[in-house]
Design a protein around this motif. Sequence first.
Motif, PDB file in Angstrom:
ATOM      1  N   LYS A   2       0.860  -1.283   0.004  1.00  0.00           N
ATOM      2  CA  LYS A   2      -0.032   0.128   0.013  1.00  0.00           C
ATOM      3  C   LYS A   2       0.780   1.265   0.120  1.00  0.00           C
ATOM      4  CE  LYS A   2      -1.042  -2.770   2.427  1.00  0.00           C
ATOM      5  NZ  LYS A   2      -0.565  -4.266   1.950  1.00  0.00           N
ATOM      6  N   THR A  79       1.377   0.896  -3.986  1.00  0.00           N
ATOM      7  CA  THR A  79       0.965  -0.365  -4.457  1.00  0.00           C
ATOM      8  C   THR A  79       1.708  -1.251  -5.182  1.00  0.00           C
ATOM      9  OG1 THR A  79      -1.273   0.320  -4.171  1.00  0.00           O
ATOM     10  CG2 THR A  79      -1.446  -1.607  -5.451  1.00  0.00           C
ATOM     11  N   GLN A 109      -5.443  -1.546   0.190  1.00  0.00           N
ATOM     12  CA  GLN A 109      -6.266  -2.490  -0.733  1.00  0.00           C
ATOM     13  C   GLN A 109      -7.197  -2.833   0.095  1.00  0.00           C
ATOM     14  OE1 GLN A 109      -3.862  -4.577  -3.536  1.00  0.00           O
ATOM     15  NE2 GLN A 109      -2.052  -3.672  -2.717  1.00  0.00           N
ATOM     16  N   THR A 110      -8.488  -3.327  -0.575  1.00  0.00           N
ATOM     17  CA  THR A 110      -9.459  -4.033   0.203  1.00  0.00           C
ATOM     18  C   THR A 110      -9.184  -5.463   0.326  1.00  0.00           C
ATOM     19  OG1 THR A 110     -10.659  -4.173  -1.905  1.00  0.00           O
ATOM     20  CG2 THR A 110     -11.529  -2.157  -0.503  1.00  0.00           C
ATOM     21  N   LYS A 132      -5.393  -3.967   5.340  1.00  0.00           N
ATOM     22  CA  LYS A 132      -6.229  -3.853   4.224  1.00  0.00           C
ATOM     23  C   LYS A 132      -7.379  -2.612   4.728  1.00  0.00           C
ATOM     24  CE  LYS A 132      -9.440  -7.289   6.199  1.00  0.00           C
ATOM     25  NZ  LYS A 132     -10.155  -8.539   5.879  1.00  0.00           N
TER      26      LYS A 132
END
Length: 202
Positions: A2, A79, A109-110, A132
Motif C-alpha cells: 500500500k 501499491t 487495498q480492500t 487492508k
Amino acid sequence: MKKLLWVLLIVAIGLPGGGAVASMLHTEDFSYTPGTLLTATGNWASHSGTTNFIPVASPGLTYPGYLGSGIGEAASMTTSGEDDHTTAVWTANSGSVYMAFLVNFSAAQTAGDYFTHFYQSSSLFYGRVYAKLVSGSVNFGVTRGSGTANYSAAPFALGQTHLVVVKYTFVAGTTNDTADLFVDPVLGGAEPAPLVSATDVA
C-alpha cells in the motif's frame, strides 16, 4: 503493498518504551537524502520487483513519546513494485524478537497485502504485517510465515501515524512459532496483550 510511509525501523529484544531491552540488533533511521532510492544507500537491497522503486521521502514520521520519533526521513511505498530488505546481518533463533516502526497510510487495498516482515531469504519471510482497507479505515493483520493473514477487526485511521510492533517468538519443535502484532501500544508500561496473533502450520 500500500501507499505508506515508514521510518525508524528497530529490531530489538524487548518492546520499545516498555520493559528491559536485552539487545538492539538493528536500527534504521532513514538518515539519507530525500529522493535517494533505498537500494542506492548501500544499506538496502532489492529481493523482488522491477517497478515502483522505493525512495527516501521527507519529512520523517513522529509519534508522541516514541524512541527516535522525528529522527531521519521515511521510505515511501505504493501499491505493488519493488520489495527491499536491509543488508544488515544478524541471527536470532530463540526467545522473542521485536520489530517496531512508524507507519502512515494514505490508502490501502480492500483485499489486503503485507508490507513488512523479517527477512531470511528471497522466499522466506516471517512475522509478515498486513494492512487492508475496511470502511475507510485500515485493519492490521499478521502471519507467522506464508499462511493466511489473521486480521484484527479494530479500525485505524488513514492519514494518521501509527506505531506498529511485531513480535516473533521461537517455540521448540516445528511449525509452532508465533507472531504477535501490537498497534499503538501504551509506551513505558508492561507489554500489553497483542492486537492479533498467528501461529501458522506451514
